[in-house]
Design a protein around this motif. Structure first.
Motif, PDB file in Angstrom:
ATOM      1  N   LEU A  58     106.887  89.311  20.994  1.00  0.00           N
ATOM      2  CA  LEU A  58     107.571  88.426  21.586  1.00  0.00           C
ATOM      3  C   LEU A  58     108.208  88.969  22.800  1.00  0.00           C
ATOM      4  CD1 LEU A  58     108.875  85.669  22.143  1.00  0.00           C
ATOM      5  CD2 LEU A  58     110.825  86.365  20.764  1.00  0.00           C
ATOM      6  N   PHE A  59     108.793  90.328  22.727  1.00  0.00           N
ATOM      7  CA  PHE A  59     109.392  90.931  23.719  1.00  0.00           C
ATOM      8  C   PHE A  59     108.314  91.516  24.714  1.00  0.00           C
ATOM      9  CE2 PHE A  59     113.066  90.847  21.137  1.00  0.00           C
ATOM     10  CZ  PHE A  59     114.216  90.376  21.722  1.00  0.00           C
ATOM     11  N   SER A  60     107.169  91.723  24.288  1.00  0.00           N
ATOM     12  CA  SER A  60     105.942  92.086  25.267  1.00  0.00           C
ATOM     13  C   SER A  60     104.992  91.179  25.684  1.00  0.00           C
ATOM     14  CB  SER A  60     105.039  93.077  24.282  1.00  0.00           C
ATOM     15  OG  SER A  60     104.311  92.415  23.192  1.00  0.00           O
ATOM     16  N   ASP A  61     105.546  89.789  25.648  1.00  0.00           N
ATOM     17  CA  ASP A  61     104.760  88.533  26.075  1.00  0.00           C
ATOM     18  C   ASP A  61     105.649  88.323  27.527  1.00  0.00           C
ATOM     19  OD1 ASP A  61     103.685  86.376  26.852  1.00  0.00           O
ATOM     20  OD2 ASP A  61     104.041  85.276  24.642  1.00  0.00           O
ATOM     21  N   PRO A  62     104.902  88.548  28.584  1.00  0.00           N
ATOM     22  CA  PRO A  62     105.350  87.937  29.952  1.00  0.00           C
ATOM     23  C   PRO A  62     105.853  86.618  29.629  1.00  0.00           C
ATOM     24  CG  PRO A  62     103.090  88.248  29.996  1.00  0.00           C
ATOM     25  CD  PRO A  62     103.281  89.069  28.533  1.00  0.00           C
ATOM     26  N   VAL A  63     105.206  85.578  28.962  1.00  0.00           N
ATOM     27  CA  VAL A  63     105.534  84.455  28.939  1.00  0.00           C
ATOM     28  C   VAL A  63     107.089  84.100  28.584  1.00  0.00           C
ATOM     29  CG1 VAL A  63     105.173  81.881  28.044  1.00  0.00           C
ATOM     30  CG2 VAL A  63     103.125  83.535  28.845  1.00  0.00           C
ATOM     31  N   PHE A  64     107.484  85.136  27.554  1.00  0.00           N
ATOM     32  CA  PHE A  64     108.787  84.895  27.110  1.00  0.00           C
ATOM     33  C   PHE A  64     109.850  85.218  28.239  1.00  0.00           C
ATOM     34  CE2 PHE A  64     112.485  87.540  25.464  1.00  0.00           C
ATOM     35  CZ  PHE A  64     112.984  86.468  24.846  1.00  0.00           C
ATOM     36  N   TYR A  65     109.605  85.963  29.112  1.00  0.00           N
ATOM     37  CA  TYR A  65     110.401  86.403  30.143  1.00  0.00           C
ATOM     38  C   TYR A  65     110.567  85.437  31.291  1.00  0.00           C
ATOM     39  CZ  TYR A  65     110.793  90.926  28.012  1.00  0.00           C
ATOM     40  OH  TYR A  65     110.869  91.826  27.126  1.00  0.00           O
ATOM     41  N   PRO A 242     103.319  73.370  35.511  1.00  0.00           N
ATOM     42  CA  PRO A 242     101.774  73.931  35.744  1.00  0.00           C
ATOM     43  C   PRO A 242     101.825  75.380  35.472  1.00  0.00           C
ATOM     44  CG  PRO A 242     102.735  73.329  38.085  1.00  0.00           C
ATOM     45  CD  PRO A 242     103.667  73.179  36.783  1.00  0.00           C
ATOM     46  N   GLY A 243     100.733  75.958  35.007  1.00  0.00           N
ATOM     47  CA  GLY A 243     100.654  77.376  34.437  1.00  0.00           C
ATOM     48  C   GLY A 243     101.731  77.952  33.556  1.00  0.00           C
ATOM     49  N   ARG A 244     102.373  77.334  32.774  1.00  0.00           N
ATOM     50  CA  ARG A 244     103.634  77.968  32.349  1.00  0.00           C
ATOM     51  C   ARG A 244     104.762  78.002  33.112  1.00  0.00           C
ATOM     52  NH1 ARG A 244     101.227  79.957  27.439  1.00  0.00           N
ATOM     53  NH2 ARG A 244     102.995  79.894  26.383  1.00  0.00           N
ATOM     54  N   SER A 245     104.851  77.655  34.266  1.00  0.00           N
ATOM     55  CA  SER A 245     105.815  78.040  35.080  1.00  0.00           C
ATOM     56  C   SER A 245     107.239  77.290  34.680  1.00  0.00           C
ATOM     57  CB  SER A 245     105.588  77.456  36.586  1.00  0.00           C
ATOM     58  OG  SER A 245     105.122  76.137  36.615  1.00  0.00           O
ATOM     59  N   THR A 246     107.294  76.180  33.864  1.00  0.00           N
ATOM     60  CA  THR A 246     108.350  75.269  33.650  1.00  0.00           C
ATOM     61  C   THR A 246     108.626  75.843  32.041  1.00  0.00           C
ATOM     62  OG1 THR A 246     107.235  73.711  33.096  1.00  0.00           O
ATOM     63  CG2 THR A 246     107.926  73.741  35.490  1.00  0.00           C
ATOM     64  N   GLU A 247     107.942  76.671  31.555  1.00  0.00           N
ATOM     65  CA  GLU A 247     108.070  77.254  30.052  1.00  0.00           C
ATOM     66  C   GLU A 247     109.555  77.449  29.780  1.00  0.00           C
ATOM     67  OE1 GLU A 247     106.375  76.417  27.065  1.00  0.00           O
ATOM     68  OE2 GLU A 247     104.945  77.796  27.414  1.00  0.00           O
ATOM     69  N   VAL A 248     110.156  76.961  28.625  1.00  0.00           N
ATOM     70  CA  VAL A 248     111.422  77.346  28.184  1.00  0.00           C
ATOM     71  C   VAL A 248     111.167  77.557  26.791  1.00  0.00           C
ATOM     72  CG1 VAL A 248     112.730  76.011  29.865  1.00  0.00           C
ATOM     73  CG2 VAL A 248     112.130  75.142  27.827  1.00  0.00           C
ATOM     74  N   MET A 249     112.350  78.338  26.294  1.00  0.00           N
ATOM     75  CA  MET A 249     112.268  78.935  25.048  1.00  0.00           C
ATOM     76  C   MET A 249     111.892  77.786  23.910  1.00  0.00           C
ATOM     77  SD  MET A 249     114.553  82.134  24.588  1.00  0.00           S
ATOM     78  CE  MET A 249     116.074  81.551  25.323  1.00  0.00           C
ATOM     79  N   GLY A 250     112.203  76.714  24.128  1.00  0.00           N
ATOM     80  CA  GLY A 250     112.273  75.496  23.212  1.00  0.00           C
ATOM     81  C   GLY A 250     110.728  75.017  23.269  1.00  0.00           C
TER      82      GLY A 250
END
Length: 294
Positions: A58-65, A242-250
């Motif tokens: 998780l902490f190495s995943d750029p999407v998490f940040y 688009p492209g995970r730009s609005t990804e939140v932890m939920g």
């Protein structure tokens, strides 16, 4: 009756509530932490112990940040508009001139908070539509064609477009909480300030805010926790795109659990959400106590 006898008398009433909290809050949190150390899915009984592997991943995943940054953006903007804006709106509605219309305004401001988030998300999708949406239509009508934009399709504006929906929906709710607190402020304090020559702004900062600081703390905590638990608006409007730009932890948790069937990884994400919200809540309470006089 001494304090020990009072505690014993209150115990039968406290125990049922403590049991409910233990069963439905603390036990699930402990089980979630336990399951986050196993590789498992919803269709298999067997689990494979992986230790802290999912946390390292998780902490190495750029999407998490990206998701964490979006949650922070959500929290900061929500504090500014829902808490700050709600406080100002409540103070305006308490003004003597507007107070006669307060019931009407309270109803208007509160209505969005009781509408289903799914309905709100779909409605704002239409409003943001680049071709038939009301927002771009209004901009074109006043001659600002260059401002018309595909708000939800642009990775630079999508997260702010989604956050704006929450401000529209829940600022009125915060306004109601602050109004309830303001109604409990003794009128003598305002009368004394007027006699001393204080203007409305001075009264707001030196009487209103100190008198309702507990409600401001509660409102801030609700807002921050809600910002880090946000899911529905993003899921309905963009689902992280688009492209995970609005990804939140939920949405990241939902994607891991119900799209990729990685329940252990989803449990790790849920644990991080819990730790972040708990830490922020404790920090807010400590900061609030630090401002109290002994």
């Amino acid at each position: 009756m001494n304090s020990y006898q009072s505690a014993r008398a209150a115990l039968p009433y406290i125990v049922p509530a403590l049991l409910l909290v233990l069963i439905f809050v603390f036990l699930p949190v402990c089980f979630n932490l336990y399951y986050s150390m196993f590789r498992w899915n919803a269709f298999e009984i067997n689990r494979v112990y992986v230790g802290l592997e999912y946390y390292v991943r998780l902490f190495s995943d750029p999407v998490f940040y990206i998701a964490l940054k979006n949650n922070v953006i959500y929290a900061v903007i929500s504090i500014l508009f829902q808490v700050g804006g709600g406080l100002v709106l409540a103070a305006v509605l308490e003004d003597k001139v507007i107070r006669r219309w307060q019931t009407l305004f309270r109803t208007i401001f509160f209505i969005p908070s009781v509408i289903s988030i799914a309905v709100v998300g779909l409605m704002w999708q239409l409003l943001y539509n680049p071709d038939i949406g009301l927002i771009n239509g209004a901009l074109r009508a006043i001659g600002q064609n260059e401002w018309a934009h595909a708000w939800l399709a642009d990775s630079k504006t999508a997260i702010y477009a989604v956050v704006a929906v929450s401000q529209w929906q829940f600022t009125g709710y915060m306004t109601m909480l602050f109004l309830i607190a303001m109604h409990k402020i003794p009128g003598e304090l305002y009368e004394a300030s007027m006699i001393d020559g204080a203007n409305r702004i001075q009264t707001f900062f030196h009487i209103t805010i100190p008198q309702i600081k507990e409600m401001i703390l509660v409102g801030t905590m609700i807002t921050v926790i809600g910002a880090f638990r946000v899911f529905d608006e993003v899921y309905v409007m963009t689902f992280g795109g688009p492209g995970r730009s609005t990804e939140v932890m939920g949405t990241m948790l939902y994607r891991a659990a119900f799209r990729n069937d990685e329940m252990g990884y989803a449990s790790a994400i849920a644990t991080i959400i819990f730790v972040v919200t708990l830490s922020l809540s404790l920090l807010q309470m400590k900061l609030a106590k630090s401002g109290q006089e002994d």
